[in-house]
Design a protein around this motif. Structure first.
Motif, PDB file in Angstrom:
ATOM      1  N   LYS A 232     -13.862  28.781  32.300  1.00 25.98           N
ATOM      2  CA  LYS A 232     -13.720  27.457  31.671  1.00 25.98           C
ATOM      3  C   LYS A 232     -13.137  26.409  32.620  1.00 25.98           C
ATOM      4  O   LYS A 232     -12.351  25.555  32.221  1.00 25.98           O
ATOM      5  CB  LYS A 232     -12.895  27.549  30.397  1.00 25.98           C
ATOM      6  CG  LYS A 232     -13.519  28.423  29.343  1.00 25.98           C
ATOM      7  CD  LYS A 232     -12.705  28.443  28.080  1.00 25.98           C
ATOM      8  CE  LYS A 232     -13.399  29.338  27.056  1.00 25.98           C
ATOM      9  NZ  LYS A 232     -12.685  29.382  25.799  1.00 25.98           N
TER      10      LYS A 232
ATOM     11  N   ASP B 184     -17.020  31.764  32.091  1.00 22.46           N
ATOM     12  CA  ASP B 184     -15.922  32.409  31.359  1.00 22.46           C
ATOM     13  C   ASP B 184     -14.550  31.880  31.766  1.00 22.46           C
ATOM     14  O   ASP B 184     -13.595  31.958  30.996  1.00 22.46           O
ATOM     15  CB  ASP B 184     -15.966  33.928  31.554  1.00 22.46           C
ATOM     16  CG  ASP B 184     -17.211  34.545  30.941  1.00 22.46           C
ATOM     17  OD1 ASP B 184     -17.720  33.992  29.941  1.00 22.46           O
ATOM     18  OD2 ASP B 184     -17.688  35.567  31.466  1.00 22.46           O
TER      19      ASP B 184
ATOM     20  N   TYR C 271     -14.617  23.990  33.708  1.00 17.32           N
ATOM     21  CA  TYR C 271     -15.129  22.680  33.298  1.00 17.32           C
ATOM     22  C   TYR C 271     -14.107  21.908  32.474  1.00 17.32           C
ATOM     23  O   TYR C 271     -14.265  20.723  32.229  1.00 17.32           O
ATOM     24  CB  TYR C 271     -16.433  22.822  32.501  1.00 17.32           C
ATOM     25  CG  TYR C 271     -16.330  23.758  31.317  1.00 17.32           C
ATOM     26  CD1 TYR C 271     -15.780  23.338  30.113  1.00 17.32           C
ATOM     27  CD2 TYR C 271     -16.772  25.073  31.421  1.00 17.32           C
ATOM     28  CE1 TYR C 271     -15.668  24.201  29.035  1.00 17.32           C
ATOM     29  CE2 TYR C 271     -16.660  25.936  30.347  1.00 17.32           C
ATOM     30  CZ  TYR C 271     -16.120  25.502  29.161  1.00 17.32           C
ATOM     31  OH  TYR C 271     -16.003  26.367  28.098  1.00 17.32           O
ATOM     32  N   GLU C 272     -13.042  22.564  32.073  1.00 16.73           N
ATOM     33  CA  GLU C 272     -11.974  21.871  31.345  1.00 16.73           C
ATOM     34  C   GLU C 272     -11.115  21.020  32.291  1.00 16.73           C
ATOM     35  O   GLU C 272     -10.362  20.174  31.846  1.00 16.73           O
ATOM     36  CB  GLU C 272     -11.112  22.859  30.575  1.00 16.73           C
ATOM     37  CG  GLU C 272     -11.867  23.514  29.435  1.00 16.73           C
ATOM     38  CD  GLU C 272     -11.020  24.438  28.588  1.00 16.73           C
ATOM     39  OE1 GLU C 272      -9.810  24.596  28.886  1.00 16.73           O
ATOM     40  OE2 GLU C 272     -11.564  25.006  27.643  1.00 16.73           O
TER      41      GLU C 272
END
Length: 108
Positions: free
Chosen positions: A76, A74, A78-79
């Protein structure tokens, strides 16, 4: 489903897994592959910079607040690139919190 920029090795891993799974992977399965790639890259960075064993680097990384944040789909995280995640981990090592990283500081 959106996947932010992935390097070729991660993408090939996802494609291979996708074909093995009969072209039906869930976001959780894809996230697991991406997370593993971050683990390898960041552990290598820790090993190189701090000259500690891969196992010790792995243990330090997975026991960090930064890793807990990375695991939370949630958020994120990985951005961010692996280098940005490494910077967060280093800031946590120095200050006790990954929020001191330039990548997480809020702009006033």
């Amino acid at each position: 489903m959106a996947i932010i920029v992935l390097d070729d090795i991660i993408w090939v891993g996802i494609e291979e897994q996708f074909q093995r799974e009969g072209n039906s992977m869930t976001m959780k399965q894809i996230f697991k592959i991406v997370l593993k790639s971050y683990d390898v890259t960041i552990v290598n960075l820790i090993n190189e910079k701090y000259e500690i064993s891969y196992m010790k680097a792995f243990i330090e990384f997975v026991n960090s607040k930064t890793y807990k944040m990375l695991e939370n789909i949630d958020l994120k995280m990985y951005e961010f690139s692996p280098l940005a995640i490494f910077d967060m981990w280093e800031n946590e090592k120095i200050t006790g919190t990954p929020q001191t990283s330039v990548y997480l500081k809020s702009v006033d």
